[in-house]
Design a protein around this motif. Sequence first.
Motif, PDB file in Angstrom:
ATOM      1  N   THR A 346       0.970 -18.930   6.993  1.00  0.00           N
ATOM      2  CA  THR A 346       2.388 -18.551   6.929  1.00  0.00           C
ATOM      3  C   THR A 346       2.534 -17.093   6.507  1.00  0.00           C
ATOM      4  OG1 THR A 346       2.534 -19.370   4.659  1.00  0.00           O
ATOM      5  CG2 THR A 346       3.160 -20.898   6.409  1.00  0.00           C
ATOM      6  N   GLY A 347       1.952 -16.190   7.276  1.00  0.00           N
ATOM      7  CA  GLY A 347       1.901 -14.793   6.848  1.00  0.00           C
ATOM      8  C   GLY A 347       2.956 -13.875   7.423  1.00  0.00           C
ATOM      9  N   ASN A 348       3.871 -14.376   8.245  1.00  0.00           N
ATOM     10  CA  ASN A 348       4.786 -13.454   8.914  1.00  0.00           C
ATOM     11  C   ASN A 348       5.669 -12.673   7.949  1.00  0.00           C
ATOM     12  OD1 ASN A 348       4.026 -13.901  11.632  1.00  0.00           O
ATOM     13  ND2 ASN A 348       5.164 -15.830  11.650  1.00  0.00           N
ATOM     14  N   VAL A 349       6.160 -13.326   6.914  1.00  0.00           N
ATOM     15  CA  VAL A 349       6.988 -12.644   5.923  1.00  0.00           C
ATOM     16  C   VAL A 349       6.165 -12.208   4.721  1.00  0.00           C
ATOM     17  CG1 VAL A 349       8.952 -12.863   4.354  1.00  0.00           C
ATOM     18  CG2 VAL A 349       9.091 -13.819   6.651  1.00  0.00           C
ATOM     19  N   VAL A 350       5.379 -13.134   4.163  1.00  0.00           N
ATOM     20  CA  VAL A 350       4.562 -12.800   2.993  1.00  0.00           C
ATOM     21  C   VAL A 350       3.626 -11.636   3.300  1.00  0.00           C
ATOM     22  CG1 VAL A 350       2.794 -13.641   1.410  1.00  0.00           C
ATOM     23  CG2 VAL A 350       4.692 -15.129   2.044  1.00  0.00           C
ATOM     24  N   GLY A 351       3.040 -11.633   4.495  1.00  0.00           N
ATOM     25  CA  GLY A 351       2.138 -10.550   4.866  1.00  0.00           C
ATOM     26  C   GLY A 351       2.816  -9.205   4.897  1.00  0.00           C
ATOM     27  N   ALA A 352       4.044  -9.165   5.406  1.00  0.00           N
ATOM     28  CA  ALA A 352       4.782  -7.904   5.445  1.00  0.00           C
ATOM     29  C   ALA A 352       5.131  -7.434   4.031  1.00  0.00           C
ATOM     30  CB  ALA A 352       6.041  -8.068   6.284  1.00  0.00           C
ATOM     31  N   VAL A 353       5.548  -8.369   3.182  1.00  0.00           N
ATOM     32  CA  VAL A 353       5.855  -8.020   1.791  1.00  0.00           C
ATOM     33  C   VAL A 353       4.619  -7.445   1.107  1.00  0.00           C
ATOM     34  CG1 VAL A 353       6.456  -8.978  -0.471  1.00  0.00           C
ATOM     35  CG2 VAL A 353       7.732  -9.691   1.572  1.00  0.00           C
ATOM     36  N   LEU A 354       3.470  -8.095   1.295  1.00  0.00           N
ATOM     37  CA  LEU A 354       2.247  -7.603   0.671  1.00  0.00           C
ATOM     38  C   LEU A 354       1.723  -6.344   1.354  1.00  0.00           C
ATOM     39  CD1 LEU A 354       0.305 -10.855  -0.278  1.00  0.00           C
ATOM     40  CD2 LEU A 354       1.242  -9.111  -1.805  1.00  0.00           C
ATOM     41  N   GLY A 355       2.002  -6.176   2.648  1.00  0.00           N
ATOM     42  CA  GLY A 355       1.619  -4.942   3.320  1.00  0.00           C
ATOM     43  C   GLY A 355       2.287  -3.739   2.682  1.00  0.00           C
ATOM     44  N   ARG A 356       3.564  -3.862   2.427  1.00  0.00           N
ATOM     45  CA  ARG A 356       4.278  -2.767   1.777  1.00  0.00           C
ATOM     46  C   ARG A 356       3.804  -2.578   0.337  1.00  0.00           C
ATOM     47  NH1 ARG A 356       8.308  -4.837   5.295  1.00  0.00           N
ATOM     48  NH2 ARG A 356       9.011  -6.425   3.806  1.00  0.00           N
ATOM     49  N   ALA A 357       3.515  -3.696  -0.341  1.00  0.00           N
ATOM     50  CA  ALA A 357       3.030  -3.600  -1.715  1.00  0.00           C
ATOM     51  C   ALA A 357       1.667  -2.907  -1.783  1.00  0.00           C
ATOM     52  CB  ALA A 357       2.943  -4.996  -2.327  1.00  0.00           C
ATOM     53  N   ALA A 358       0.753  -3.287  -0.886  1.00  0.00           N
ATOM     54  CA  ALA A 358      -0.571  -2.665  -0.865  1.00  0.00           C
ATOM     55  C   ALA A 358      -0.473  -1.182  -0.517  1.00  0.00           C
ATOM     56  CB  ALA A 358      -1.469  -3.388   0.142  1.00  0.00           C
ATOM     57  N   ALA A 359       0.462  -0.843   0.358  1.00  0.00           N
ATOM     58  CA  ALA A 359       0.657   0.563   0.709  1.00  0.00           C
ATOM     59  C   ALA A 359       1.058   1.379  -0.517  1.00  0.00           C
ATOM     60  CB  ALA A 359       1.726   0.673   1.798  1.00  0.00           C
ATOM     61  N   ARG A 360       1.950   0.839  -1.300  1.00  0.00           N
ATOM     62  CA  ARG A 360       2.370   1.550  -2.508  1.00  0.00           C
ATOM     63  C   ARG A 360       1.215   1.697  -3.495  1.00  0.00           C
ATOM     64  NH1 ARG A 360       7.462   2.701  -3.397  1.00  0.00           N
ATOM     65  NH2 ARG A 360       7.123   2.720  -5.656  1.00  0.00           N
ATOM     66  N   ARG A 361       0.411   0.656  -3.643  1.00  0.00           N
ATOM     67  CA  ARG A 361      -0.715   0.753  -4.563  1.00  0.00           C
ATOM     68  C   ARG A 361      -1.756   1.739  -4.040  1.00  0.00           C
ATOM     69  NH1 ARG A 361      -0.656   0.980  -8.357  1.00  0.00           N
ATOM     70  NH2 ARG A 361      -2.284  -0.249  -9.349  1.00  0.00           N
ATOM     71  N   ALA A 362      -1.986   1.745  -2.733  1.00  0.00           N
ATOM     72  CA  ALA A 362      -2.937   2.707  -2.163  1.00  0.00           C
ATOM     73  C   ALA A 362      -2.433   4.135  -2.313  1.00  0.00           C
ATOM     74  CB  ALA A 362      -3.178   2.387  -0.688  1.00  0.00           C
ATOM     75  N   ALA A 363      -1.124   4.300  -2.381  1.00  0.00           N
ATOM     76  CA  ALA A 363      -0.529   5.629  -2.572  1.00  0.00           C
ATOM     77  C   ALA A 363      -0.435   6.013  -4.041  1.00  0.00           C
ATOM     78  CB  ALA A 363       0.861   5.663  -1.935  1.00  0.00           C
ATOM     79  N   GLY A 364      -0.942   5.153  -4.918  1.00  0.00           N
ATOM     80  CA  GLY A 364      -0.939   5.466  -6.340  1.00  0.00           C
ATOM     81  C   GLY A 364       0.352   5.132  -7.047  1.00  0.00           C
ATOM     82  N   LEU A 365       1.164   4.255  -6.447  1.00  0.00           N
ATOM     83  CA  LEU A 365       2.468   3.902  -7.002  1.00  0.00           C
ATOM     84  C   LEU A 365       2.500   2.443  -7.439  1.00  0.00           C
ATOM     85  CD1 LEU A 365       4.653   5.656  -4.277  1.00  0.00           C
ATOM     86  CD2 LEU A 365       4.041   6.566  -6.529  1.00  0.00           C
TER      87      LEU A 365
END
Length: 376
Positions: A346-365
């Motif tokens: 069931t990754g269609n929504v959860v995956g997008a939420v975590l995609g944005r979250a991982a992006a912020r962490r990779a950017a140091g935020l």
Amino acid sequence: MTGSAANAPLWESGGWRPYAPLRGAREADVCVVGLGGSGLSAVIELRALGRKVIAVDGGSVAGGAAGRNGGFMLAGTAAFYHDARASLGAERARRLYQLTRDGLAAEVAAAGPAARRVGSLRIATDDSELEDCEAQFAAMREDGLPVERYAGPEGRGLLFPEDAAFDPLARCRRLAQRAVAAGAELYEGSPALSVSGSRVVTPDGEVACGAVVVAVDGRLGALLPELRGEVRDVRLQMLGTAPTRELRLPRPVYRRYGFEYYQQDPAGRLALGGFRDLGGAAEWTADGTPTTPVQELLERFLRDELRVAAPITHRWAATVSYVAGVLPVARRLRGDVWVIGAYNGTGNVVGAVLGRAAARRAAGLGSEAWDAFGGR
């Protein structure tokens, strides 16, 4: 099995112009591995943060489960809400559900015409499951979340009025075009052979970078052996029909605890998946090829239970990763490799939420969603 398109999803309408493979050495602030919904969400978030982004995939945009699933956009995690609450506590379960409600609204907007916010149904197949629906109803109502009891042609169960149905492949291709328009570089046909926090190597190129986001669901353990004891590959199978008026499904349906799932698109075509559990141990595999035993179960359900005689035009499968417990993988590995995946189908929504979250962490935020999902 009757004749149909060979392992092509119902959603494939043609006309996609592939991106070139990565060739030579490139540099980026962040390299994203995976061009499904979660990876593309990470790419778009990173570009919004002003980071230079290169993204690679061993296949094509949404060539895996992201473009081959049933097309459900559901709030919450893979666990039903009362089960998530029992495991995580009411406060955390509600926080996660609200994050995915917000994420669902964002994904519906991002998908554009590919999405229809029509709600979704959970349909019980016996009295025991109906009691479980009642437990879910009570927990959600107690926590102020949107749910209604339902009785209709599909059966009895629950209605979730905010959920959506969509064309998953069209959604991801739209996201890819948006990412490129925002200045990201996307490369298809470029599997990651090795990944570290500062470098991703593909067969014909490499990316030097400050951080990496791995947004891969199926075969996650093959790419990152550290996760092999935690995640398992499983095959999910589906079939699709020609347009039919033999029944009308205004919203997508989860049935028998979600082991069967189906929707009817605006053209009248049915997309039906499920019976993984009845396929037995053979379905715990990284092989994304449809098999006769499960396809026969799907066809029998289509004919005998849904009473649909329309021709079957497509049969397909995809590999995803499952994990024990109610939460997907959200992990920092190898220094600056931020890993998300294993959504238990069931990754269609959860995956997008975590995609944005991982992006912020990779950017140091910081990221509220990363913290809420227990990312570490």
